[in-house]
Design an enzyme around this catalytic site. Structure first.
Site, PDB file in Angstrom:
ATOM      1  CG  ASP A  69      -3.887  -5.602  -4.036  1.00 11.34           C
ATOM      2  OD1 ASP A  69      -4.932  -5.278  -3.735  1.00 11.34           O
ATOM      3  OD2 ASP A  69      -2.966  -6.072  -3.304  1.00 11.34           O
TER       4      ASP A  69
ATOM      5  CG  HIS B 182      -1.771  -1.080   1.352  1.00  9.01           C
ATOM      6  ND1 HIS B 182      -1.520  -2.252   1.692  1.00  9.01           N
ATOM      7  CD2 HIS B 182      -2.994  -1.414   0.923  1.00  9.01           C
ATOM      8  CE1 HIS B 182      -2.806  -3.019   1.799  1.00  9.01           C
ATOM      9  NE2 HIS B 182      -3.764  -2.430   1.078  1.00  9.01           N
TER      10      HIS B 182
END
Length: 335
Positions: free
Chosen positions: A250, A180
């Site tokens: 993702d 992230h």
């Protein structure tokens, strides 16, 4: 009209007029919800209905990350808190059965508000020294344990009419940073990856959907993360692992990826991804991702159709009070 190979998020608990108009125009294949989108059960039902109305498909996939533990978008006071994946290891010989029951109960919670896809099971095998972004989300520390409990979770979800998405293929357990926030680079040799990291994905390669890892594997492609690497997708995900289901990225907005959002999407599709995922609901970013996402066609359309077909006739009866009591008793006994 064909759907676009895209899954998108929205900003709040209800759609803005701008979001509704954008979704009607772009026609994404599906949507994903986060904690910011979750209110009361009635509010969530209204949102899932509104999202499907935008694209005119009653079966449009609506996804969520509902693993349990720290990755649980729906929780108290309206829904139960579920344990993290690692908790099931405490049950020894009963681990798979209890994990299946927990997933079956989660599926009930999701289906009740119109959510039909869960981004689980997590099939990553963590190793000592790796970043804890996976950590207790993993079902164990050995490939076989992860595969066994991952299979049980997938079966529990499908028994409740919810599609599982295995993640993060071909493995995020060795990542030294949180994708992230940055791009993990794994320098492990291919032989070690094949006998550990890839094993759970190979064991569950029959599942309908998988989410890619934003991780560079230098033994395969030292320049590109798996999400954007044709080498990794063709040689490992489709090849060594043998997965022929719907392969989605993702989240494109994670900092592991760089560049304009159109370019992020285009690079993923050029590598062989079937479906792009953008999660944060930022309109400018979504517009860019949509510009880089094609209409669903060819093998990607076949895989998307096959995934949704797994929902047809899915579901088994559930005595909800009895199942919740049995699950709570098992957790209490293992505490």
């Amino acid at each position: 009209m064909s759907s676009r190979a895209l899954i998108l998020g929205c900003a709040g608990r209800s759609l803005t007029p701008e979001e509704a108009a954008f979704f009607r125009d772009v026609r994404p294949w599906g949507f994903i919800l986060f904690k910011r989108n979750i209110g009361t059960p009635d509010e969530v039902r209204a949102l899932t209905n509104a999202l499907r109305d935008c694209v005119g498909r009653a079966d449009a996939p609506i996804l969520i990350d509902q693993e349990g533990g720290r990755v649980q978008r729906m929780g108290p006071p309206h829904w139960p808190a579920y344990p993290a994946g690692r908790a099931y290891a405490r049950f020894d010989g009963a681990a798979a059965a209890i994990a299946r029951l927990g997933a079956r109960l989660m599926a009930h919670d999701l289906a009740d508000v119109g959510i039909n896809v869960d981004c689980a099971p997590v099939l990553d095998v963590p190793v000592a020294g790796a970043h804890d972004v996976i950590g207790d989300r993993a079902y164990g520390t050995t490939p076989n344990a992860v595969a066994e409990i991952g299979r049980a979770v997938a079966e529990g979800l499908m028994a409740g009419g919810v599609l599982p998405v295995m993640k993060h293929i071909p493995g995020h357990g060795r990542a030294g940073c949180d994708s992230h926030k940055g791009l993990p680079v794994v320098e492990t040799d291919l032989e070690t990856l094949a006998i550990q990291d890839f094993v759970p994905f190979r064991a569950l390669a029959d599942l309908p959907m998988a989410m890619s890892a934003h991780v560079v594997f230098t033994a395969l492609d030292p320049e590109r993360p798996a999400t954007q690497s044709r080498i990794v997708i063709e040689q490992v995900i489709r090849g060594a692992i043998g997965f022929d289901g719907l392969l989605m990225t993702d989240d494109l907005s994670m900092h592991a990826l760089t560049g304009p959002f159109r370019a992020r999407a285009e690079a993923s599709f050029a590598a062989g991804i079937d479906m792009a995922l953008h999660c944060n609901g930022d309109m400018a970013e979504m517009r860019g991702a949509a510009e880089g996402a094609p209409l669903l066609a060819g093998a990607a359309a076949r895989r998307a159709e096959a995934a949704l077909a797994r929902l047809a006739g899915a579901g088994e009866g559930l005595d909800l009070p009895e199942a919740r009591a049995r699950f709570a008793a098992a957790l209490s006994a293992a505490a």
